[in-house]
Design a protein around this motif. Sequence first.
Motif, PDB file in Angstrom:
ATOM      1  N   ARG A  63      -0.245  10.015 -21.368  1.00  0.00           N
ATOM      2  CA  ARG A  63      -1.179   8.895 -21.140  1.00  0.00           C
ATOM      3  C   ARG A  63      -0.434   7.648 -20.676  1.00  0.00           C
ATOM      4  NH1 ARG A  63      -6.444   9.526 -22.692  1.00  0.00           N
ATOM      5  NH2 ARG A  63      -6.868  11.295 -24.063  1.00  0.00           N
ATOM      6  N   SER A  64       0.740   7.408 -21.229  1.00  0.00           N
ATOM      7  CA  SER A  64       1.511   6.219 -20.834  1.00  0.00           C
ATOM      8  C   SER A  64       1.946   6.318 -19.371  1.00  0.00           C
ATOM      9  CB  SER A  64       2.723   6.039 -21.748  1.00  0.00           C
ATOM     10  OG  SER A  64       3.574   7.174 -21.688  1.00  0.00           O
ATOM     11  N   THR A  65       2.291   7.513 -18.928  1.00  0.00           N
ATOM     12  CA  THR A  65       2.676   7.713 -17.528  1.00  0.00           C
ATOM     13  C   THR A  65       1.472   7.516 -16.621  1.00  0.00           C
ATOM     14  OG1 THR A  65       4.386   9.265 -18.222  1.00  0.00           O
ATOM     15  CG2 THR A  65       3.736   9.329 -15.894  1.00  0.00           C
ATOM     16  N   LEU A  66       0.331   8.049 -17.028  1.00  0.00           N
ATOM     17  CA  LEU A  66      -0.905   7.846 -16.266  1.00  0.00           C
ATOM     18  C   LEU A  66      -1.219   6.365 -16.163  1.00  0.00           C
ATOM     19  CD1 LEU A  66      -3.486   8.796 -14.848  1.00  0.00           C
ATOM     20  CD2 LEU A  66      -4.510   9.086 -17.130  1.00  0.00           C
ATOM     21  N   SER A  67      -1.065   5.662 -17.258  1.00  0.00           N
ATOM     22  CA  SER A  67      -1.325   4.223 -17.278  1.00  0.00           C
ATOM     23  C   SER A  67      -0.425   3.488 -16.289  1.00  0.00           C
ATOM     24  CB  SER A  67      -1.119   3.681 -18.686  1.00  0.00           C
ATOM     25  OG  SER A  67      -1.343   2.294 -18.725  1.00  0.00           O
ATOM     26  N   GLU A  68       0.847   3.876 -16.210  1.00  0.00           N
ATOM     27  CA  GLU A  68       1.769   3.252 -15.263  1.00  0.00           C
ATOM     28  C   GLU A  68       1.324   3.500 -13.821  1.00  0.00           C
ATOM     29  OE1 GLU A  68       5.854   4.354 -16.006  1.00  0.00           O
ATOM     30  OE2 GLU A  68       5.588   4.058 -18.162  1.00  0.00           O
ATOM     31  N   HIS A  69       0.893   4.717 -13.534  1.00  0.00           N
ATOM     32  CA  HIS A  69       0.426   5.028 -12.179  1.00  0.00           C
ATOM     33  C   HIS A  69      -0.839   4.236 -11.841  1.00  0.00           C
ATOM     34  CE1 HIS A  69       3.376   8.020 -11.212  1.00  0.00           C
ATOM     35  NE2 HIS A  69       3.059   8.777 -12.242  1.00  0.00           N
ATOM     36  N   LEU A  70      -1.753   4.154 -12.776  1.00  0.00           N
ATOM     37  CA  LEU A  70      -2.977   3.384 -12.554  1.00  0.00           C
ATOM     38  C   LEU A  70      -2.658   1.913 -12.336  1.00  0.00           C
ATOM     39  CD1 LEU A  70      -5.239   5.148 -15.192  1.00  0.00           C
ATOM     40  CD2 LEU A  70      -5.528   5.238 -12.707  1.00  0.00           C
ATOM     41  N   ASN A  71      -1.699   1.393 -13.083  1.00  0.00           N
ATOM     42  CA  ASN A  71      -1.301  -0.010 -12.916  1.00  0.00           C
ATOM     43  C   ASN A  71      -0.705  -0.267 -11.539  1.00  0.00           C
ATOM     44  OD1 ASN A  71      -2.202  -1.049 -15.342  1.00  0.00           O
ATOM     45  ND2 ASN A  71      -0.318  -0.522 -16.420  1.00  0.00           N
ATOM     46  N   PHE A  77       0.830  -1.200   0.000  1.00  0.00           N
ATOM     47  CA  PHE A  77       0.000   0.000   0.000  1.00  0.00           C
ATOM     48  C   PHE A  77       0.869   1.256   0.000  1.00  0.00           C
ATOM     49  CE2 PHE A  77      -3.569  -2.477   2.315  1.00  0.00           C
ATOM     50  CZ  PHE A  77      -4.178  -2.824   1.117  1.00  0.00           C
ATOM     51  N   ALA A  78       1.916   1.258   0.827  1.00  0.00           N
ATOM     52  CA  ALA A  78       2.799   2.421   0.926  1.00  0.00           C
ATOM     53  C   ALA A  78       3.500   2.698  -0.403  1.00  0.00           C
ATOM     54  CB  ALA A  78       3.822   2.215   2.040  1.00  0.00           C
ATOM     55  N   LYS A  79       3.914   1.643  -1.085  1.00  0.00           N
ATOM     56  CA  LYS A  79       4.561   1.820  -2.387  1.00  0.00           C
ATOM     57  C   LYS A  79       3.586   2.474  -3.362  1.00  0.00           C
ATOM     58  CE  LYS A  79       6.817  -0.421  -6.224  1.00  0.00           C
ATOM     59  NZ  LYS A  79       7.030  -1.647  -6.964  1.00  0.00           N
ATOM     60  N   ALA A  80       2.346   2.040  -3.328  1.00  0.00           N
ATOM     61  CA  ALA A  80       1.343   2.622  -4.225  1.00  0.00           C
ATOM     62  C   ALA A  80       1.102   4.094  -3.901  1.00  0.00           C
ATOM     63  CB  ALA A  80       0.035   1.842  -4.128  1.00  0.00           C
ATOM     64  N   LYS A  86      -3.571  -0.421  -9.173  1.00  0.00           N
ATOM     65  CA  LYS A  86      -4.292  -1.687  -9.358  1.00  0.00           C
ATOM     66  C   LYS A  86      -3.508  -2.841  -8.755  1.00  0.00           C
ATOM     67  CE  LYS A  86      -6.048  -2.840 -13.270  1.00  0.00           C
ATOM     68  NZ  LYS A  86      -6.264  -3.041 -14.701  1.00  0.00           N
ATOM     69  N   LYS A  87      -2.200  -2.852  -8.976  1.00  0.00           N
ATOM     70  CA  LYS A  87      -1.363  -3.933  -8.455  1.00  0.00           C
ATOM     71  C   LYS A  87      -1.439  -3.991  -6.927  1.00  0.00           C
ATOM     72  CE  LYS A  87       3.041  -3.538  -9.246  1.00  0.00           C
ATOM     73  NZ  LYS A  87       4.391  -3.560  -9.847  1.00  0.00           N
ATOM     74  N   ALA A  88      -1.535  -2.836  -6.288  1.00  0.00           N
ATOM     75  CA  ALA A  88      -1.650  -2.796  -4.829  1.00  0.00           C
ATOM     76  C   ALA A  88      -3.066  -3.121  -4.371  1.00  0.00           C
ATOM     77  CB  ALA A  88      -1.253  -1.411  -4.315  1.00  0.00           C
ATOM     78  N   GLY A  89      -4.011  -3.167  -5.315  1.00  0.00           N
ATOM     79  CA  GLY A  89      -5.387  -3.500  -4.975  1.00  0.00           C
ATOM     80  C   GLY A  89      -6.219  -2.329  -4.485  1.00  0.00           C
ATOM     81  N   LEU A  90      -5.705  -1.104  -4.633  1.00  0.00           N
ATOM     82  CA  LEU A  90      -6.437   0.057  -4.137  1.00  0.00           C
ATOM     83  C   LEU A  90      -7.506   0.546  -5.112  1.00  0.00           C
ATOM     84  CD1 LEU A  90      -3.478   1.946  -2.479  1.00  0.00           C
ATOM     85  CD2 LEU A  90      -5.352   0.748  -1.337  1.00  0.00           C
ATOM     86  N   ILE A  91      -7.331   0.248  -6.392  1.00  0.00           N
ATOM     87  CA  ILE A  91      -8.359   0.572  -7.383  1.00  0.00           C
ATOM     88  C   ILE A  91      -8.629  -0.660  -8.223  1.00  0.00           C
ATOM     89  CG2 ILE A  91      -7.785   3.043  -7.505  1.00  0.00           C
ATOM     90  CD1 ILE A  91      -6.436   2.460 -10.231  1.00  0.00           C
ATOM     91  N   GLN A  92      -9.724  -0.612  -8.945  1.00  0.00           N
ATOM     92  CA  GLN A  92     -10.048  -1.671  -9.893  1.00  0.00           C
ATOM     93  C   GLN A  92     -10.526  -1.018 -11.172  1.00  0.00           C
ATOM     94  OE1 GLN A  92     -12.559  -3.767  -7.250  1.00  0.00           O
ATOM     95  NE2 GLN A  92     -14.376  -2.566  -7.694  1.00  0.00           N
ATOM     96  N   GLY A  93     -10.237  -1.658 -12.277  1.00  0.00           N
ATOM     97  CA  GLY A  93     -10.608  -1.117 -13.570  1.00  0.00           C
ATOM     98  C   GLY A  93     -11.643  -1.989 -14.259  1.00  0.00           C
ATOM     99  N   GLU A  94     -12.523  -1.327 -14.971  1.00  0.00           N
ATOM    100  CA  GLU A  94     -13.545  -2.026 -15.752  1.00  0.00           C
ATOM    101  C   GLU A  94     -13.425  -1.552 -17.191  1.00  0.00           C
ATOM    102  OE1 GLU A  94     -18.244  -1.441 -16.155  1.00  0.00           O
ATOM    103  OE2 GLU A  94     -17.598  -2.065 -14.145  1.00  0.00           O
ATOM    104  N   ILE A  95     -13.113  -2.479 -18.081  1.00  0.00           N
ATOM    105  CA  ILE A  95     -12.937  -2.127 -19.483  1.00  0.00           C
ATOM    106  C   ILE A  95     -14.291  -2.143 -20.179  1.00  0.00           C
ATOM    107  CG2 ILE A  95     -11.850  -2.755 -21.665  1.00  0.00           C
ATOM    108  CD1 ILE A  95      -9.587  -4.026 -19.993  1.00  0.00           C
ATOM    109  N   ASN A  96     -14.617  -1.019 -20.782  1.00  0.00           N
ATOM    110  CA  ASN A  96     -15.840  -0.852 -21.553  1.00  0.00           C
ATOM    111  C   ASN A  96     -15.418  -0.129 -22.824  1.00  0.00           C
ATOM    112  OD1 ASN A  96     -18.453  -0.696 -22.371  1.00  0.00           O
ATOM    113  ND2 ASN A  96     -19.141   0.699 -20.770  1.00  0.00           N
ATOM    114  N   PRO A  97     -14.856  -0.888 -23.808  1.00  0.00           N
ATOM    115  CA  PRO A  97     -14.205  -0.273 -24.967  1.00  0.00           C
ATOM    116  C   PRO A  97     -15.011   0.879 -25.550  1.00  0.00           C
ATOM    117  CG  PRO A  97     -14.078  -2.641 -25.109  1.00  0.00           C
ATOM    118  CD  PRO A  97     -14.964  -2.319 -23.934  1.00  0.00           C
ATOM    119  N   PRO A  98     -14.344   1.962 -25.877  1.00  0.00           N
ATOM    120  CA  PRO A  98     -12.901   2.224 -25.809  1.00  0.00           C
ATOM    121  C   PRO A  98     -12.464   2.847 -24.483  1.00  0.00           C
ATOM    122  CG  PRO A  98     -13.941   4.040 -26.939  1.00  0.00           C
ATOM    123  CD  PRO A  98     -15.046   3.068 -26.542  1.00  0.00           C
TER     124      PRO A  98
END
Length: 101
Positions: A54-62, A17-20, A65-77
């Motif tokens: 956008r790529s940097t934002l994507s890395e932060h979001l990942n 969590f702290a790393k996130a 997500k990896k820490a489990g603090l957020i979850q993503g729902e893909i609804n293309p696009p």
Amino acid sequence: MTKTTIYTEDQQQIARFAKALSHPVRVYILDYIANHTKTCCYSGDLHELLDIARSTLSEHLNELKKAGLIQGEINPPYIKYCINRENWAIAKAMFGKFFED
């Protein structure tokens, strides 16, 4: 021979969590989603708020997500991100206990 870890599961979870939370952009994202939206937001909305690629934002979001603090729902696009309420509560409780007097 395997090395035995001296760290408890709780200590390892707090570290995840702290790393996130170790970057101001990720703290901003969590604050924004948790306190300034009804429940969720789209990555495009976050991109408009933050002056980062956008790529940097994507890395932060990942990382979040990896820490489990957020979850993503893909609804293309689009990808909708929400606070993982269960893990959010766990993180709050763990940090609260960790920082108790």
